[in-house]
Design a protein around this motif. Structure first.
Motif, PDB file in Angstrom:
ATOM      1  N   TYR A   1     -48.798 -11.961 -24.357  1.00  0.00           N
ATOM      2  CA  TYR A   1     -49.041 -13.376 -24.077  1.00  0.00           C
ATOM      3  C   TYR A   1     -50.502 -13.664 -23.731  1.00  0.00           C
ATOM      4  O   TYR A   1     -50.882 -14.820 -23.592  1.00  0.00           O
ATOM      5  CB  TYR A   1     -48.157 -13.860 -22.921  1.00  0.00           C
ATOM      6  N   LEU A   2     -51.299 -12.634 -23.578  1.00  0.00           N
ATOM      7  CA  LEU A   2     -52.684 -12.810 -23.146  1.00  0.00           C
ATOM      8  C   LEU A   2     -53.603 -13.000 -24.345  1.00  0.00           C
ATOM      9  O   LEU A   2     -54.355 -12.110 -24.750  1.00  0.00           O
ATOM     10  CB  LEU A   2     -53.129 -11.616 -22.296  1.00  0.00           C
ATOM     11  N   THR A   3     -53.550 -14.174 -24.930  1.00  0.00           N
ATOM     12  CA  THR A   3     -54.436 -14.558 -26.026  1.00  0.00           C
ATOM     13  C   THR A   3     -54.902 -15.982 -25.775  1.00  0.00           C
ATOM     14  O   THR A   3     -54.168 -16.798 -25.225  1.00  0.00           O
ATOM     15  CB  THR A   3     -53.714 -14.498 -27.388  1.00  0.00           C
ATOM     16  N   GLY A   4     -56.117 -16.273 -26.161  1.00  0.00           N
ATOM     17  CA  GLY A   4     -56.656 -17.613 -25.964  1.00  0.00           C
ATOM     18  C   GLY A   4     -57.065 -17.824 -24.511  1.00  0.00           C
ATOM     19  O   GLY A   4     -57.257 -16.879 -23.748  1.00  0.00           O
ATOM     20  N   GLN A   5     -57.189 -19.085 -24.140  1.00  0.00           N
ATOM     21  CA  GLN A   5     -57.565 -19.429 -22.762  1.00  0.00           C
ATOM     22  C   GLN A   5     -56.320 -19.364 -21.888  1.00  0.00           C
ATOM     23  O   GLN A   5     -55.476 -20.256 -21.935  1.00  0.00           O
ATOM     24  CB  GLN A   5     -58.162 -20.834 -22.699  1.00  0.00           C
ATOM     25  N   THR A   6     -56.209 -18.306 -21.106  1.00  0.00           N
ATOM     26  CA  THR A   6     -55.016 -18.124 -20.281  1.00  0.00           C
ATOM     27  C   THR A   6     -55.361 -18.154 -18.803  1.00  0.00           C
ATOM     28  O   THR A   6     -56.456 -17.817 -18.389  1.00  0.00           O
ATOM     29  CB  THR A   6     -54.304 -16.789 -20.597  1.00  0.00           C
ATOM     30  N   VAL A   7     -54.360 -18.569 -18.046  1.00  0.00           N
ATOM     31  CA  VAL A   7     -54.449 -18.580 -16.602  1.00  0.00           C
ATOM     32  C   VAL A   7     -53.184 -17.899 -16.083  1.00  0.00           C
ATOM     33  O   VAL A   7     -52.107 -18.062 -16.658  1.00  0.00           O
ATOM     34  CB  VAL A   7     -54.594 -20.019 -16.049  1.00  0.00           C
ATOM     35  N   LEU A   8     -53.335 -17.114 -15.034  1.00  0.00           N
ATOM     36  CA  LEU A   8     -52.206 -16.421 -14.425  1.00  0.00           C
ATOM     37  C   LEU A   8     -51.822 -17.143 -13.135  1.00  0.00           C
ATOM     38  O   LEU A   8     -52.667 -17.358 -12.274  1.00  0.00           O
ATOM     39  CB  LEU A   8     -52.579 -14.969 -14.106  1.00  0.00           C
ATOM     40  N   ALA A   9     -50.570 -17.498 -13.018  1.00  0.00           N
ATOM     41  CA  ALA A   9     -50.035 -18.095 -11.793  1.00  0.00           C
ATOM     42  C   ALA A   9     -49.090 -17.061 -11.192  1.00  0.00           C
ATOM     43  O   ALA A   9     -48.209 -16.549 -11.880  1.00  0.00           O
ATOM     44  CB  ALA A   9     -49.296 -19.388 -12.102  1.00  0.00           C
ATOM     45  N   TYR A  10     -49.260 -16.760  -9.901  1.00  0.00           N
ATOM     46  CA  TYR A  10     -48.464 -15.696  -9.298  1.00  0.00           C
ATOM     47  C   TYR A  10     -48.232 -15.964  -7.819  1.00  0.00           C
ATOM     48  O   TYR A  10     -48.953 -16.725  -7.183  1.00  0.00           O
ATOM     49  CB  TYR A  10     -49.138 -14.334  -9.489  1.00  0.00           C
ATOM     50  N   ALA A  11     -47.180 -15.327  -7.305  1.00  0.00           N
ATOM     51  CA  ALA A  11     -46.844 -15.411  -5.886  1.00  0.00           C
ATOM     52  C   ALA A  11     -45.910 -14.277  -5.541  1.00  0.00           C
ATOM     53  O   ALA A  11     -45.323 -13.636  -6.420  1.00  0.00           O
ATOM     54  CB  ALA A  11     -46.196 -16.755  -5.559  1.00  0.00           C
ATOM     55  N   GLU A  12     -45.750 -14.056  -4.252  1.00  0.00           N
ATOM     56  CA  GLU A  12     -44.820 -13.029  -3.788  1.00  0.00           C
ATOM     57  C   GLU A  12     -43.379 -13.447  -4.087  1.00  0.00           C
ATOM     58  O   GLU A  12     -42.569 -12.651  -4.511  1.00  0.00           O
ATOM     59  CB  GLU A  12     -45.004 -12.814  -2.286  1.00  0.00           C
TER      60      GLU A  12
END
Length: 170
Positions: A73-84
């Motif tokens: 999924y890591l192609t193009g302009q990506t942002v990662l959203a994460y939490a515990e």
């Protein structure tokens, strides 16, 4: 960016992938700075975080992790959203996506499970950790309060009867 900075970013992403309950990958092409700031603020308010990193560095950090399949999924302009909490990033991303279609949900991972867009949306519909804990506490407290009411009810009834008899005699 020099080699030391890249190593630091890979180490930070390594920690993100290891410690997060879930990571959601989104494309953000077309988002203005103000919209991205609003997204970051919503995530921060919910206890989640956002990370924009080079896809190549994120793929290096994913190597050998149970969620390595997420690298597709890591192609193009990506942002990662994460939490515990595994549900929080999915909920916030889904809510933001409803008001701004420039943030596109691509996929993500929850532990070893790789999620596609539909999986992330399904995760967003699940109750959060706080909601589950509240329902458990409610289930545990409910019978206890019913028991207390049942135990104290006869004493209250007897006291009411005695008071009524005393008033009649007076």
């Amino acid at each position: 960016m020099d080699r030391a900075q890249k190593k630091a970013i890979v180490a930070e992403l390594d920690k993100v992938f290891a410690d997060s309950g879930a990571v959601v990958v989104c494309r953000y092409a077309g988002l203005s700075v103000a919209e991205m700031t609003a997204f970051r603020n919503q995530m921060r308010a919910a206890g989640a975080k956002v990370k924009v990193a080079k896809n190549k560095l994120a793929k290096i950090a994913l190597e050998g992790k149970p969620c390595e399949g997420m690298s597709k999924y890591l192609t193009g302009q990506t942002v990662l959203a994460y939490a515990e909490d595994p549900v929080t990033p999915a909920k916030i991303v889904e809510a933001f996506n409803k008001t701004n279609d420039k943030l596109v949900i691509v996929g993500g991972a929850m532990g070893e499970t790789i999620l596609d867009e539909a999986g992330v949306r399904a995760l967003a519909k699940m109750p959060s950790r706080e909601e589950v804990l509240a329902s458990i506490v409610g289930a545990l407290v409910g019978p206890a309060s019913n028991l207390i009411n049942a135990i104290t009810a006869p004493a209250t009834n007897i006291a009411g009867i005695l008071k009524a008899r005393a008033e009649e005699e007076a």
